[in-house]
Design a protein around this motif. Structure first.
Motif, PDB file in Angstrom:
ATOM      1  N   GLU A 127      44.923  86.191 -17.798  1.00 19.19           N
ATOM      2  CA  GLU A 127      45.451  87.286 -18.618  1.00 19.19           C
ATOM      3  C   GLU A 127      44.346  88.140 -19.230  1.00 19.19           C
ATOM      4  OE1 GLU A 127      48.693  86.654 -21.234  1.00 19.19           O
ATOM      5  OE2 GLU A 127      49.669  85.223 -19.904  1.00 19.19           O
ATOM      6  N   SER A 181      45.528  81.105 -13.272  1.00 14.86           N
ATOM      7  CA  SER A 181      46.830  81.763 -13.289  1.00 14.86           C
ATOM      8  C   SER A 181      47.867  80.833 -13.929  1.00 14.86           C
ATOM      9  CB  SER A 181      47.223  82.114 -11.854  1.00 14.86           C
ATOM     10  OG  SER A 181      47.261  80.924 -11.095  1.00 14.86           O
ATOM     11  N   GLU A 191      59.092  76.307 -24.422  1.00 15.39           N
ATOM     12  CA  GLU A 191      59.129  77.744 -24.733  1.00 15.39           C
ATOM     13  C   GLU A 191      58.727  78.613 -23.535  1.00 15.39           C
ATOM     14  OE1 GLU A 191      56.146  78.240 -27.822  1.00 15.39           O
ATOM     15  OE2 GLU A 191      54.574  77.548 -26.494  1.00 15.39           O
ATOM     16  N   ARG A 217      54.083  86.603 -11.358  1.00 15.32           N
ATOM     17  CA  ARG A 217      53.041  85.669 -11.799  1.00 15.32           C
ATOM     18  C   ARG A 217      52.592  84.862 -10.579  1.00 15.32           C
ATOM     19  NH1 ARG A 217      53.366  88.763 -15.309  1.00 15.32           N
ATOM     20  NH2 ARG A 217      53.629  88.444 -17.558  1.00 15.32           N
ATOM     21  N   ASN A 252      59.734  86.781 -11.497  1.00 15.87           N
ATOM     22  CA  ASN A 252      60.441  85.882 -12.437  1.00 15.87           C
ATOM     23  C   ASN A 252      61.881  85.631 -11.983  1.00 15.87           C
ATOM     24  OD1 ASN A 252      58.156  85.933 -14.008  1.00 15.87           O
ATOM     25  ND2 ASN A 252      58.920  87.484 -15.427  1.00 15.87           N
ATOM     26  N   TYR A 336      65.466  84.662 -29.515  1.00 13.53           N
ATOM     27  CA  TYR A 336      66.513  85.005 -28.543  1.00 13.53           C
ATOM     28  C   TYR A 336      67.862  85.341 -29.194  1.00 13.53           C
ATOM     29  CZ  TYR A 336      63.207  83.083 -25.153  1.00 13.53           C
ATOM     30  OH  TYR A 336      62.080  82.839 -24.392  1.00 13.53           O
TER      31      TYR A 336
HETATM   32  O1  DAU Z   1      48.615  83.602 -16.629  1.00 17.64           O
HETATM   33  C1  DAU Z   1      48.236  82.527 -17.437  1.00 17.64           C
HETATM   34  C2  DAU Z   1      49.092  82.493 -18.686  1.00 17.64           C
HETATM   35  O2  DAU Z   1      50.394  82.078 -18.286  1.00 17.64           O
HETATM   36  C3  DAU Z   1      48.536  81.575 -19.756  1.00 17.64           C
HETATM   37  O3  DAU Z   1      47.301  82.093 -20.200  1.00 17.64           O
HETATM   38  C4  DAU Z   1      49.509  81.463 -20.941  1.00 17.64           C
HETATM   39  O4  DAU Z   1      49.032  80.519 -21.871  1.00 17.64           O
HETATM   40  C5  DAU Z   1      50.851  81.003 -20.401  1.00 17.64           C
HETATM   41  O5  DAU Z   1      51.791  80.925 -21.450  1.00 17.64           O
HETATM   42  C6  DAU Z   1      51.340  81.952 -19.319  1.00 17.64           C
HETATM   43  O6  DAU Z   1      51.646  83.253 -19.865  1.00 17.64           O
HETATM   44  P1  DAU Z   1      52.944  84.080 -19.408  1.00 17.64           P
HETATM   45  O7  DAU Z   1      53.273  85.038 -20.465  1.00 17.64           O
HETATM   46  O8  DAU Z   1      52.796  84.589 -18.020  1.00 17.64           O
HETATM   47  O9  DAU Z   1      54.011  82.856 -19.344  1.00 17.64           O
HETATM   48  P2  DAU Z   1      55.519  82.711 -19.880  1.00 17.64           P
HETATM   49  O10 DAU Z   1      56.019  81.415 -19.341  1.00 17.64           O
HETATM   50  O11 DAU Z   1      55.642  82.983 -21.316  1.00 17.64           O
HETATM   51  O12 DAU Z   1      56.264  83.891 -19.089  1.00 17.64           O
HETATM   52  C7  DAU Z   1      56.209  83.989 -17.690  1.00 17.64           C
HETATM   53  C8  DAU Z   1      56.996  85.235 -17.288  1.00 17.64           C
HETATM   54  O13 DAU Z   1      58.385  85.029 -17.566  1.00 17.64           O
HETATM   55  C9  DAU Z   1      56.615  86.486 -18.062  1.00 17.64           C
HETATM   56  O14 DAU Z   1      56.695  87.600 -17.199  1.00 17.64           O
HETATM   57  C10 DAU Z   1      57.676  86.585 -19.155  1.00 17.64           C
HETATM   58  C11 DAU Z   1      58.896  85.992 -18.489  1.00 17.64           C
HETATM   59  N1  DAU Z   1      59.860  85.300 -19.377  1.00 17.64           N
HETATM   60  C12 DAU Z   1      59.383  84.325 -20.207  1.00 17.64           C
HETATM   61  C13 DAU Z   1      60.233  83.638 -21.054  1.00 17.64           C
HETATM   62  C14 DAU Z   1      59.705  82.586 -21.986  1.00 17.64           C
HETATM   63  C15 DAU Z   1      61.221  85.589 -19.324  1.00 17.64           C
HETATM   64  O15 DAU Z   1      61.663  86.451 -18.531  1.00 17.64           O
HETATM   65  N2  DAU Z   1      62.060  84.925 -20.164  1.00 17.64           N
HETATM   66  C16 DAU Z   1      61.630  83.963 -21.033  1.00 17.64           C
HETATM   67  O16 DAU Z   1      62.472  83.407 -21.810  1.00 17.64           O
END
Ligand code: DAU
Ligand code: NAD
Length: 339
Positions: A127, A181, A191, A217, A252, A336
């Motif tokens: 990131e 990644s 979470e 991602r 996603n 949420y």
């Molecule tokens: O890329 C590495 C990173 O990946 C790490 O540095 C972070 O610590 C780690 O939390 C993660 O960050 P993201 O923001 O990519 O991960 P997250 O699981 O929060 O979200 C992944 C994707 O899903 C992002 O595009 C947001 C989306 N999302 C997330 C949540 C929690 C949703 O659509 N709904 C959700 O409820």
């Protein structure tokens, strides 16, 4: 060899501790963790009695506690996983991210300078490079990609990376940095996208996809990340940054659909909610440096890793049910409830 692993009660740190105790049976692993909301001592229960393992509850920002531990353990290496890690929380409350992720890193490195160390490894993230456009699938993050952050979380991680490199240049501290990644696998805090969706799907609760769910991602099974860090610790060049990622880009929405399919639940559970502020569109790692120099390649295919992960959550209900029944409920309602 004695290795201090900070943040070892969290998702990746705990998986790294299990990996190291299994693959380096002669090494002593000392876990230093503050046990924030994201740290779970129950995760480390299987190794608590291991003769080569010690757990110490402390804050990486607490200089006295960190120095005391260095005096007691004389570590050869430090691997710093300890961080505030959730982007959404950083948008709500940036302060603790700056404190832990930047100041904590400085405290650890100051101790390394004072007591001597053969390697300080900083666990960073892709990131720090910001995001890539969806219409340029030919673009990837390399180690030379400029830092260009989007969230308070990624900015704090980038600041820490700069600090780490400055300690190498200024004080000659033997450092390495890895930028990985998105990880997934066992003990992932509920979470985050994959565990949150698995748990909601199991409970037949709405599965909240931010915006259209088109964000991409680059997913890596956590054990592949642990093996990459192990290789960097033992064979990586001092002062170098290594990107880690497995060319496994997924939208996603497609992941959420796969989870519904694997659990035999209807896609009607998928709910589109307000987008994340400043939401990064696409992350994609070019892993040529680590594969060329250290021979690292990911071993777990996404379809297998996701299935394994889903089954882990099915088989370890007590682990996540304890988490989601506590303070997490308040967090969930705030994030949420009216989204
Ligand atoms: O890329 C590495 C990173 O990946 C790490 O540095 C972070 O610590 C780690 O939390 C993660 O960050 P993201 O923001 O990519 O991960 P997250 O699981 O929060 O979200 C992944 C994707 O899903 C992002 O595009 C947001 C989306 N999302 C997330 C949540 C929690 C949703 O659509 N709904 C959700 O409820
Ligand atoms: P996590 O949130 O699951 O765990 C963080 C751990 O750090 C917890 O055990 C917590 O108690 C501990 N901690 C927090 N503040 C602390 C402090 N001040 N002192 C001591 N311990 C403290 O995080 P994670 O997903 O396992 O991520 C670990 C590291 O990897 C982080 O540095 C993160 O930036 C990085 N990273 C994560 C991903 C990912 O996909 N999860 C990808 C790339 C890099």
């Amino acid at each position: 060899m004695t290795i201090i692993v900070t943040g070892g009660a969290g998702f990746i740190g705990s998986n790294f501790i299990f990996y190291m105790l299994k693959n380096h049976p002669k090494d002593r692993i000392v876990c230093l963790d503050k046990l924030t909301y994201a740290g779970n001592l129950s995760t480390l229960a299987p190794v608590m009695e291991h003769p080569n393992f010690r757990f110490v509850k402390a804050d990486i920002c607490d200089r006295e506690a960190v120095c005391r531990l260095f005096e007691e353990e004389h570590p050869d290496m430090v691997v710093n996983f300890a961080a505030e890690s959730h982007v959404d929380r950083s948008i709500e409350n940036p302060g603790i991210f700056l404190q832990t992720n930047i100041m904590g890193t400085a405290v650890l490195m100051d101790a390394c300078r004072s007591y001597g160390i053969i390697r300080y490894h900083q666990v960073s993230t892709d990131e720090v490079y910001g995001d890539l456009p969806l219409d340029r699938p030919d673009l990837f993050f390399t180690e030379e990609t400029p830092l260009h952050t989007s969230s308070p979380y990624s900015s704090s991680k980038a600041a820490a990376d700069l600090l780490v490199l400055s300690y190498q240049r200024t004080y000659g501290l033997p450092v390495t940095i890895s930028r990985c990644s998105n990880n997934y696998g066992p003990y992932h805090f509920p979470e985050k996208l994959i565990p949150l969706m698995i748990i909601n799907c199991l409970k037949e609760k709405p599965m909240p996809v931010y915006g259209e769910g088109l964000n991409v991602r680059d997913w890596l099974y956590v054990e592949d990340h642990c093996r990459a860090i192990d290789l960097i610790l033992h064979h990586g060049r001092e002062g170098e940054v290594y990107n880690i990622g497995g060319h496994n880009e997924m939208r996603n929405i497609d992941i959420v659909r796969l989870i519904c399919k694997e659990l035999g639940k209807p896609e009607s559970l998928i709910t589109h909610v307000a987008d994340r502020k400043g939401h990064d569109m696409r992350y994609a790692i070019n892993p040529e440096k680590i594969s060329g120099e250290l021979g690292w390649v990911p071993e777990t295919k996404f379809a297998d890793g996701l299935r394994k992960t889903i089954h882990w959550y099915l088989d370890h209900r007590e682990w996540w049910e304890e988490i989601v029944s506590g303070a997490y409920q308040e967090y969930y309602e705030t994030m949420y409830g009216n989204r």
